[in-house]
Structure formats: C-alpha cells, structure tokens
Design an enzyme around this catalytic site. Structure first.
Site, PDB file in Angstrom:
ATOM      1  N   ASP A   1      31.773  42.996  33.310  1.00  0.00           N
ATOM      2  CA  ASP A   1      32.963  43.435  34.039  1.00  0.00           C
ATOM      3  C   ASP A   1      32.756  44.852  34.561  1.00  0.00           C
ATOM      4  O   ASP A   1      32.781  45.813  33.801  1.00  0.00           O
ATOM      5  CB  ASP A   1      34.170  43.375  33.093  1.00  0.00           C
ATOM      6  CG  ASP A   1      35.490  43.644  33.784  1.00  0.00           C
ATOM      7  OD1 ASP A   1      35.468  44.163  34.927  1.00  0.00           O
ATOM      8  OD2 ASP A   1      36.537  43.337  33.189  1.00  0.00           O
TER       9      ASP A   1
ATOM     10  N   HIS B   1      34.817  39.925  34.398  1.00  0.00           N
ATOM     11  CA  HIS B   1      36.271  40.069  34.348  1.00  0.00           C
ATOM     12  C   HIS B   1      36.908  38.696  34.592  1.00  0.00           C
ATOM     13  O   HIS B   1      36.356  37.855  35.294  1.00  0.00           O
ATOM     14  CB  HIS B   1      36.711  41.056  35.429  1.00  0.00           C
ATOM     15  CG  HIS B   1      38.146  41.460  35.339  1.00  0.00           C
ATOM     16  ND1 HIS B   1      38.595  42.425  34.462  1.00  0.00           N
ATOM     17  CD2 HIS B   1      39.235  41.029  36.010  1.00  0.00           C
ATOM     18  CE1 HIS B   1      39.898  42.578  34.600  1.00  0.00           C
ATOM     19  NE2 HIS B   1      40.317  41.740  35.540  1.00  0.00           N
TER      20      HIS B   1
END
Length: 223
Positions: free
Chosen positions: A162, A189
């Site tokens: 992420d 993410h």
C-alpha cells in the site's frame, strides 16, 4: 438479508443506514464504516457477512448529511468525488454518527466497529473517543490521531504494498500503540474489497478470521 432504515443523529438530521440482523440471538453489534465510496453493494455485503457470523450489523450512510443515496464507482471519478465528500463531512461528524448507530443497535449487546480506508480511521477514533472495540483496515488518515488515549482495544490491518501507507507509518502504530495488534499482509490497499484488482483473497480471509476472533473476545465473550 438487510434493510435500509432511518437513523437519528446528534445533529437533528436523519440519515439512512443499512441494517442486517443475524438469524438467532445476536452475539453483539457491529457498526460497519464505509470507504469513501458510500454505502454501496460491497459495504452491504460486508454487513451481511457479519450478520451471518452472528452480529447485528449497521452501516450508516454518512454522506446523507450532504447528498442522499451516494454510491460511487471504483474509478477516478468516484475517487475524486468520494475524497471531496469525506473532506466536507469531516471526521468529527462521522464519529458522532457512529455513536448514533451504536445506540440504534444497543439491544444487540456489546457494540464494536469495523472500518475500511477512510472508515478505518473513523473506526480507530470510535475506539479512542467512544470506547467501542474496533477493527481498522488500512486507515491512511490514522497517524495524526495516534497520540490520543484509546478507551477500547483496536486491531489494525495494513497491506505491505500500500503506497498510501508506507512501512514507517505502519511502524508508527506499533510505537505509539504497543498494546494493540498491528497486522500486515502481502497485499495492496483495499485488499479486503472483493471488487477490482486490489482484492487479495488470502489476505482478506486471514484478516477476516482475526477480525472475527477480535469481536468474539471483546463483544461476544464480554457480554
């Protein structure tokens, strides 16, 4: 499984909420806190999943304060619009709505929260300010609030790929909240969202099993 209800808030304005109930007596209640895309089909399925696991689940439609019935797509237009809406809404009003949602399902027993992305930060704040045991998935807005003293336990989930939450931000959670569980996964993410390329099934399942264990401990067994 669920239904849309009206939810009274502290600001004398009703907003919508998606409510899903378990088949039998609930183990407790969970406030499901959306990403920036509104209470859409994915968030309703998340709430349904917690209902199937034995909890009364409610997903407040926070954006109803600004615009009714917002359900955004996972594209650049949706992201831009969602980011603008959460900025206008603000985190304080969202936490107030979580308190209202928790009160609405208080008959289910002990109440906790789970939140994703923007909702991950709202979930963390619900633990710190409202005393609700909470699970925070990839909350990129967490760091400025890590100095607040939690009134309830929090579990954190982050994706190691992420880019919006680099390793030093994850480590900040461990440093400032050493009493809380902080888990990372070989994923990006939004790895829990089963729509789009970011979904990582193995990571999502592992995080979900840990989330259910957290709620079993802090909601079901704590009743």
């Amino acid at each position: 499984m669920g239904q849309t209800i009206n939810l009274n808030t502290t600001r004398m304005q009703c907003i919508g909420a998606y409510l899903a109930k378990p088949a039998g007596k609930p183990k407790g209640g969970i406030v499901v806190i959306q990403e920036i895309f509104g209470v859409n089909d994915h968030i309703r399925r998340v709430a349904d999943g917690f209902a199937e696991a034995g909890y009364t689940a409610i997903a407040p439609s926070f954006f109803d304060h600004l615009e009714t019935g917002v359900e955004l797509g996972y594209n650049e237009e949706g992201y831009t619009r969602g980011k603008a809406l959460v900025t206008e809404l603000g985190l304080d009003r969202a936490v107030e709505d979580v308190a209202s949602a928790a009160e609405a399902i208080s008959s289910a027993g002990r109440i906790g929260t789970v939140g994703y992305c923007w909702g991950g930060t709202v979930a963390m704040l619900a633990a710190m300010r409202l005393g609700l045991p909470s699970v925070s998935y990839y909350g990129a807005r967490n760091v400025p609030f890590l100095g607040e003293k939690p009134k309830a336990p929090v579990m954190f989930h982050f994706g190691e790929k992420d880019k919006s939450i680099p390793p030093e931000m994850v480590e900040k959670h461990r440093q400032m909240l050493p009493q809380m569980d902080v888990f990372t996964y070989p994923a990006d993410h939004a790895f829990n969202r089963d729509v789009g390329a970011q979904y990582d099934e193995a990571s999502a399942k592992l995080a979900y099993s840990r989330t259910l264990a957290f709620f079993e401990k802090h909601l079901a067994q704590g009743a």
